[in-house]
Design a protein around this motif. Structure first.
Motif, PDB file in Angstrom:
ATOM      1  N   TYR A 209       0.827  -1.209   0.000  1.00  0.00           N
ATOM      2  CA  TYR A 209       0.000   0.000   0.000  1.00  0.00           C
ATOM      3  C   TYR A 209       0.864   1.263   0.000  1.00  0.00           C
ATOM      4  N   TRP A 214       4.244  -0.229  -5.121  1.00  0.00           N
ATOM      5  CA  TRP A 214       3.615  -0.124  -6.443  1.00  0.00           C
ATOM      6  C   TRP A 214       4.673  -0.063  -7.539  1.00  0.00           C
ATOM      7  N   ARG A 218       5.057  -2.758 -10.414  1.00  0.00           N
ATOM      8  CA  ARG A 218       4.929  -2.274 -11.791  1.00  0.00           C
ATOM      9  C   ARG A 218       6.169  -2.621 -12.604  1.00  0.00           C
ATOM     10  N   TRP A 520     -11.425  -5.928   3.090  1.00  0.00           N
ATOM     11  CA  TRP A 520     -11.729  -5.360   1.779  1.00  0.00           C
ATOM     12  C   TRP A 520     -12.971  -6.022   1.187  1.00  0.00           C
ATOM     13  N   LEU A 583      -3.787  -2.976 -13.220  1.00  0.00           N
ATOM     14  CA  LEU A 583      -5.084  -2.666 -12.609  1.00  0.00           C
ATOM     15  C   LEU A 583      -5.395  -3.612 -11.459  1.00  0.00           C
ATOM     16  N   CYS A 585      -3.411  -4.849  -9.413  1.00  0.00           N
ATOM     17  CA  CYS A 585      -2.661  -4.438  -8.222  1.00  0.00           C
ATOM     18  C   CYS A 585      -3.452  -3.448  -7.374  1.00  0.00           C
ATOM     19  N   TRP A 586      -4.316  -2.665  -8.015  1.00  0.00           N
ATOM     20  CA  TRP A 586      -5.092  -1.650  -7.304  1.00  0.00           C
ATOM     21  C   TRP A 586      -6.443  -2.178  -6.827  1.00  0.00           C
ATOM     22  N   ASP A 587      -6.907  -3.272  -7.409  1.00  0.00           N
ATOM     23  CA  ASP A 587      -8.269  -3.756  -7.175  1.00  0.00           C
ATOM     24  C   ASP A 587      -8.331  -4.600  -5.898  1.00  0.00           C
ATOM     25  N   PHE A 630     -10.980   1.900  -6.161  1.00  0.00           N
ATOM     26  CA  PHE A 630      -9.628   1.572  -5.725  1.00  0.00           C
ATOM     27  C   PHE A 630      -9.292   2.374  -4.465  1.00  0.00           C
ATOM     28  N   GLY A 632      -6.543   2.974  -3.149  1.00  0.00           N
ATOM     29  CA  GLY A 632      -5.360   3.800  -3.363  1.00  0.00           C
ATOM     30  C   GLY A 632      -5.652   5.122  -4.037  1.00  0.00           C
ATOM     31  N   LEU A 633      -6.862   5.271  -4.594  1.00  0.00           N
ATOM     32  CA  LEU A 633      -7.252   6.525  -5.248  1.00  0.00           C
ATOM     33  C   LEU A 633      -8.314   7.285  -4.463  1.00  0.00           C
ATOM     34  N   LEU A 653      -2.608   5.279 -12.859  1.00  0.00           N
ATOM     35  CA  LEU A 653      -2.778   3.835 -13.056  1.00  0.00           C
ATOM     36  C   LEU A 653      -1.963   3.297 -14.231  1.00  0.00           C
TER      37      LEU A 653
END
Length: 657
Positions: A209, A214, A218, A520, A583, A585-587, A630, A632-633, A653
């Motif tokens: 997180y 990230w 990535r 979550w 994507l 990774c954020w979900d 998400f 993170g957003l 993203l």
């Protein structure tokens, strides 16, 4: 006049110290024996020590703690800055720079001079070993405000997880710079925050997180280093244990210190809520009625015992670890041979320490004999836990536990002997200190033995009851949720600074990876309607409907159903596959589903199909939809109506076409 001042002088007089010299030697030896018993226990069971402190752990609980604790630090110092920053921290307020240095400067008072500096270069290092801050050199308002700015910047970087280890250390240093200048306003929350700020520099909590994690994931996806979604890196477990021990020590010690009559009868909360420097609003009449109705009395007694018994959480953790070992078919008893050598050497050295000089070499001869026996006759370590050596280790280690509790029983007797003061009007039973001391010793032995026997009995003959005890009465969901509710009540009714936030901020450190997954999952599910998702159907009849309506909030919290997902339409080329992996990774709430479209043009923009299947969004519009999906957003959520925020989300993203 003398009649009036004498009681005041007596009240202000220093309390007479209790003379414990009669038992100081034997009690010190007893404590050393207890410490030795603990040490020998872990020497005999080194795998337990490794599991407790050095086993790698999921990084996500620590990451949530980083975010929560970072926000708490920001909240605390923003509160101090806005309300009384200039008064407390600058030379225009309560203390001049020289006065602050003279009163609170530690070694800096004698080793540093404003005109000549230090005498020796190493004096700078000596200053760092005591209380210090750059504000002892300069504390004019612009400089102090700049220090606040440095703290807020470093803390923000720590929260988002950019260069996390570096900015965690810098945040701790910035916290010290402001706290060390003037301690006059300190509360319990400030003390806990400083302690936790020191502990946090040892936690590698940027592995989940965070911008750092990230970027690592990535990079792995972009280079094609892994076909599956990269997992979060696991981190060392011992800093987590330190946080847990610290929190348990705070709760248990404060609970034990609440030993007065008002805590025994439950009226302590009534008096606290009526202190004008504590309550948020005057509510004396309501407090009186709540006390009469035993609402605040019951809450005070419950909080008192919840604090005292909070360390029972460790027992629940131990039982879960034991059950995991049994399920995996392993036993934590195999002992490396060197541990047996250490025990034998220590025992033999202690045995000959006061003996004749000719006995001093005997421990070395014993060690040589053990090595010879090991090399010639002993087999490999038994990992089943059923061999003779395993039983020797098991019995010896639990004998150490017995020794520890025997020492605790002895100390309980001494505690009653020296510190128990019966009242003048109590019954004769409560005045017999010798009998009460014996009773305290016996109960110190009986209660753990009874609890252990009860747990073992339930585990063998009533497994469902055992699981309830393990996961609820001794589980995190009960103790932490109860603590969360207690602290919310304190924060709503009393003005105690950010103490509540400081304590709650470290609760996530207790969680495990599966707890985070469940969290979550729960947050991204909708409350089930009657008759849906296991929730009972709506009954007939007004009385039954009224009862169901009363418990409807509870049912909505318990019964959850999955929302219809948004569908990401992607192509089959490598670029689209990697973008899909990014994507995922954020979900965290698994709100997306992915659909392959082999006819999709290469390099096409991000495409989302709505849950109803009737509309399709692309580019910036699709990015705006992903903001609430998400976590993170979520920080972009307040800006959802600002033009271009969807495009910013797409850039973050890495979903540009």
């Amino acid at each position: 006049m003398t009649f009036m001042t004498t009681p005041l002088l007596l009240a202000l007089a220093k309390k007479k110290e209790i003379d414990v010299s009669a038992h100081i030697d034997v009690s010190t030896q007893a404590l050393w024996i207890a410490a030795a018993a603990v040490a020998i226990f872990f020497i005999l069971r080194p795998e337990l020590w490794r599991r407790i402190f050095f086993e790698r752990r999921d990084a996500r609980p620590a990451a949530l703690t980083r975010i929560a604790f970072g926000i708490t630090i920001m909240w605390t110092f923003l509160d101090l800055l806005v309300l009384q920053g200039e008064f407390l921290f600058t030379d225009q307020g309560l203390l001049l720079t020289e006065m602050a240095r003279k009163n609170y400067g530690g070694k800096m008072r004698t080793l540093w001079d404003p005109e000549y500096g230090v005498e020796h270069w190493w004096d700078y290092f000596m200053i760092l070993t005591d209380r210090w801050t750059v504000l002892f050199i300069r504390s004019d308002p612009p400089f102090v405000y700049a220090m606040f700015g440095v703290l807020f910047f470093c803390c923000t970087m720590m929260i988002i997880g950019w260069r996390t280890r570096l900015f965690t250390v810098l945040t701790w240093l910035a916290v010290l710079q402001l706290y060390n200048y003037n301690p006059i306003y300190f509360t319990g929350g400030d003390t806990v925050l400083r302690v936790h700020a020191f502990f946090m520099i040892f936690v590698d909590w940027g592995q989940a997180y965070s911008v750092d994690s990230w970027r690592k994931r990535r990079k792995a996806i972009s280079k094609g280093e892994t076909a599956a979604l990269p997992d979060y890196k696991q981190i060392a477990g011992w800093p987590r244990i330190i946080f847990m021990i610290q929190l348990a020590a705070i709760y248990s010690s404060t609970g034990l210190l609440k030993s007065g009559k008002t805590w025994a009868d439950g009226t302590a909360l009534y008096y606290a809520l009526n202190l004008d420097h504590f309550y948020r609003f005057p509510n004396h009449l309501m407090n009186a009625w709540m006390t009469k109705l035993y609402i605040t009395r019951g809450a005070a007694i419950l909080v008192h015992w919840w604090e005292i018994l909070f360390p029972l959480l460790f027992l629940g953790e131990a039982l879960r670890g034991w059950d995991r070992d049994e399920k995996a078919g392993t036993w934590q008893g195999p002992v490396p041979r060197w541990t047996l050598y250490c025990v034998a050497m220590a025992a033999s050295i202690y045995g000959v320490w006061y003996g004749p000089s000719w006995t001093r070499p005997l421990p070395l001869l014993l060690l040589a004999g053990l090595i010879l026996v090991d090399r010639m006759w002993l087999k490999e370590a038994d990992t089943s836990g059923k061999g003779a050596l395993s039983w020797v280790v098991r019995v010896s280690s639990w004998a150490c536990v017995v020794v520890f509790f025997v020492v605790a029983a002895y100390m309980a007797d001494l505690g009653v002997h020296y510190y128990y003061k019966p009242g003048a009007k109590v019954a004769a039973f409560w005045k017999n200190k010798e009998m009460l001391g014996t009773l305290a010793s016996v109960m110190t032995l009986v209660i753990p033995a009874f609890a252990g026997g009860l747990i073992l009995g339930l585990r063998r003959w009533a497994p469902k009851v055992y699981l309830f005890v393990r996961d609820w009465l001794l589980g995190k969901r009960f103790w932490l949720v109860l603590g969360f509710l207690f602290h919310l009540g304190i924060d709503a009714s009393m003005n105690v600074g950010t103490f509540v936030q400081v304590m709650i901020a470290v609760y996530p450190i207790w969680l495990a990876g599966q707890d985070i997954d469940k969290m979550w999952w729960y947050l991204y599910r909708l409350p089930a309607k009657p008759g849906e998702g296991g929730r009972p159907a709506w009954p007939e009849g007004k009385l039954k409907q009224g009862l169901r309506l009363a418990i409807a909030p509870f049912e909505r919290a318990v019964y959850r159903v999955e929302r219809d997902p948004w569908v990401v339409v992607h192509g089959a080329d490598d670029v689209d596959v990697r973008r899909v992996a990014l994507l995922r990774c954020w979900d965290l709430g698994q709100r997306l589903r992915f659909e392959l479209d082999e006819d999709r043009a290469k390099g096409a923009p991000l495409t989302l199909r709505a849950p109803d299947g009737k509309s399709t969004l692309t580019g910036a519009d699709a990015g705006a939809v992903l903001i609430p999906l998400f976590p993170g957003l979520w920080w972009l959520w307040p800006l959802s109506l600002v033009p271009g925020v969807g495009k910013l989300a797409v850039l973050i993203l890495r979903q540009r076409g």
